[in-house]
Design a protein around this motif. Structure first.
Motif, PDB file in Angstrom:
ATOM      1  N   GLU A 302       0.520  -1.076   0.063  1.00 55.81           N
ATOM      2  CA  GLU A 302       0.495  -0.286  -0.026  1.00 55.81           C
ATOM      3  C   GLU A 302       0.791   1.336  -0.107  1.00 55.81           C
ATOM      4  N   PRO A 303       1.713   1.591   0.623  1.00 55.15           N
ATOM      5  CA  PRO A 303       2.382   2.535   0.631  1.00 55.15           C
ATOM      6  C   PRO A 303       3.170   3.228  -0.288  1.00 55.15           C
ATOM      7  N   ALA A 304       3.424   2.083  -2.091  1.00 56.75           N
ATOM      8  CA  ALA A 304       4.369   2.351  -2.721  1.00 56.75           C
ATOM      9  C   ALA A 304       3.345   2.587  -3.663  1.00 56.75           C
ATOM     10  N   GLU A 305       1.716   1.861  -3.648  1.00 54.66           N
ATOM     11  CA  GLU A 305       1.009   2.350  -4.298  1.00 54.66           C
ATOM     12  C   GLU A 305       0.446   4.115  -3.785  1.00 54.66           C
ATOM     13  N   THR A 306      -0.403   3.830  -2.764  1.00 55.60           N
ATOM     14  CA  THR A 306      -0.565   5.004  -2.566  1.00 55.60           C
ATOM     15  C   THR A 306       0.427   6.399  -2.414  1.00 55.60           C
ATOM     16  N   LEU A 307       1.897   6.223  -2.889  1.00 52.71           N
ATOM     17  CA  LEU A 307       2.685   7.159  -3.374  1.00 52.71           C
ATOM     18  C   LEU A 307       2.938   7.101  -4.382  1.00 52.71           C
ATOM     19  N   LEU A 308       2.466   6.399  -5.473  1.00 46.39           N
ATOM     20  CA  LEU A 308       2.361   7.004  -7.222  1.00 46.39           C
ATOM     21  C   LEU A 308       1.000   7.384  -7.267  1.00 46.39           C
ATOM     22  N   ALA A 309      -0.054   6.889  -6.642  1.00 49.13           N
ATOM     23  CA  ALA A 309      -1.386   7.818  -7.160  1.00 49.13           C
ATOM     24  C   ALA A 309      -1.575   9.569  -6.951  1.00 49.13           C
ATOM     25  N   LEU A 310      -0.970   9.531  -5.455  1.00 47.81           N
ATOM     26  CA  LEU A 310      -0.923  10.395  -4.830  1.00 47.81           C
ATOM     27  C   LEU A 310       0.396  11.727  -6.034  1.00 47.81           C
ATOM     28  N   GLY A 311       1.416  11.190  -6.144  1.00 47.07           N
ATOM     29  CA  GLY A 311       2.214  11.982  -6.924  1.00 47.07           C
ATOM     30  C   GLY A 311       2.288  12.115  -8.328  1.00 47.07           C
ATOM     31  N   GLN A 312       0.699  11.704  -8.808  1.00 48.42           N
ATOM     32  CA  GLN A 312       1.019  12.554 -10.653  1.00 48.42           C
ATOM     33  C   GLN A 312       0.949  13.644  -9.961  1.00 48.42           C
ATOM     34  N   PRO A 313      -0.031  14.571  -9.865  1.00 49.76           N
ATOM     35  CA  PRO A 313       0.422  16.197  -9.690  1.00 49.76           C
ATOM     36  C   PRO A 313       1.650  16.590 -10.135  1.00 49.76           C
ATOM     37  N   LEU A 314       2.806  16.222  -8.924  1.00 47.74           N
ATOM     38  CA  LEU A 314       4.210  16.505  -8.488  1.00 47.74           C
ATOM     39  C   LEU A 314       4.190  15.567 -10.046  1.00 47.74           C
ATOM     40  N   MET A 315       4.595  14.904 -10.679  1.00 47.54           N
ATOM     41  CA  MET A 315       5.173  14.546 -11.543  1.00 47.54           C
ATOM     42  C   MET A 315       4.781  14.984 -12.809  1.00 47.54           C
ATOM     43  N   LYS A 316       3.992  15.188 -12.609  1.00 50.89           N
ATOM     44  CA  LYS A 316       2.930  16.001 -13.740  1.00 50.89           C
ATOM     45  C   LYS A 316       3.898  17.280 -14.208  1.00 50.89           C
TER      46      LYS A 316
END
Length: 340
Positions: A302-316
């Motif tokens: 869950e930590p990695a999956e949540t990080l990638l989901a929440l990190g989408q705006p930063l990655m954009k």
């Protein structure tokens, strides 16, 4: 364990030491936040099966890559599991929080057992220039690992007071460097520097030695590269000061696992890791402290999956989240993170 002599005098001189123990400037301490006990109980009762992967996690062997020269970027990293990283930085090698044991526990027959084999043994490691030990918890200071590493006579840089534990495990006092927050140590030769920076956590290996030693995050510097290693921490305002003092980092390594809202003051979790990442200046984020041991109540991935989901705006907006495989030897500048 009690600090004595010169070590105790250094502790007493620290701004982080008061009333006989180290403390966070914010007053944050371990323990359940008010109102969270019901959620903790529910997660404990119903989440057990998901907290472990269905089978042993796959790992890569780093041995062949370690035998090749570091490429032109002169920075490559190997995630060996949890918070154990081999950092090859401008011709120098640093091993962080070495945990090669089967369990993160004071005993060999019980306690959290690793989900995957260690990608390489201590005997298979390339020659090290330094060991970095963030604090004294069992999932960071593994006694069996440190006893074996003591035989190599590699210097250890650690937080104030932790040297007493290392001496008991066989390290020579002359090989141990203990730092208070904002103190800097340069290894002989002048090419590799460590700065202990603030973290919001706690320490101790028994009920009787809570906060007898300090905990830190870390900046590791050479002339060409600068990386940040969080150790264990909650979200602390001092991260903004770290970012302001040091500028940009080539890689920011932040803990994301062993998290629950009930103890969110002393561990980051994915959401606060992203906030800390921005406070530190952004760039490339390497999530650590997840996927090896069952130390919390969340599903193991869950930590990695949540990080990638929440990190989408930063990655954009150009930030990179690095997701290497266990044992993979990678150059942060070359590793392609998940696309936004």
């Amino acid at each position: 364990m009690r600090l004595e002599g010169a070590r105790l005098e250094r502790a007493r001189a620290s701004k982080q030491f008061r009333d006989g123990a180290f403390a966070n400037p914010s007053g944050a301490a371990p323990g359940l936040k008010s109102g969270n006990a019901g959620g903790v109980l529910s997660d404990f009762v119903f989440g057990g099966r998901a907290r472990r992967p269905r089978g042993e996690l796959p790992v890569e062997s780093p041995l062949a890559r370690w035998a090749t020269p570091v490429p032109s970027s002169r920075l490559r990293i190997t995630w060996l599991g949890h918070s154990t990283m081999l950092i090859e930085q401008d011709g120098l090698r640093v091993l962080t929080d070495p945990v090669f044991g089967e369990r993160a526990s004071p005993v060999s027959f019980a306690g959290p057992k690793r989900f995957h084999r260690v990608p390489a043994t201590i005997a298979e490691l390339p020659p090290l220039d330094a060991i970095l030990l963030s604090h004294d918890h069992f999932d960071h200071l593994c006694a069996s690992s440190m006893r074996e590493l003591a035989k190599t006579r590699v210097p250890v840089v650690t937080s104030l007071g932790v040297g007493a534990r290392l001496e008991a495990l066989g390290f020579e006092p002359s090989s141990i460097v203990e730092l208070d927050w904002w103190e800097r140590h340069v290894l002989p030769g002048g090419e590799l520097a460590f700065t202990a920076t603030p973290a919001q956590h706690f320490s101790g290996r028994s009920l009787g030695d809570r906060n007898a030693t300090l905990w830190s995050s870390w900046v590791i510097e050479t002339d060409r590269h600068r990386v940040f290693f969080s150790g264990d921490t909650g979200l602390a305002p001092e991260f903004a000061e770290v970012g302001a003092r040091f500028g940009s980092f080539d890689v920011v390594m932040l803990e994301i696992g062993a998290f629950h809202p009930a103890w969110g003051q002393i561990h980051l979790g994915p959401e606060n890791a992203l906030r800390a990442f921005e406070m530190l200046g952004g760039g490339a984020l390497l999530p650590v402290h997840w996927g090896t041991f069952d130390l919390a109540l969340h599903p193991w991935d869950e930590p990695a999956e949540t990080l990638l989901a929440l990190g989408q705006p930063l990655m954009k907006r150009g930030a990179r989240i690095l997701t290497p495989r266990l044992g993979e030897v990678f150059e942060p500048s070359e590793l392609a993170g998940p696309s936004a």
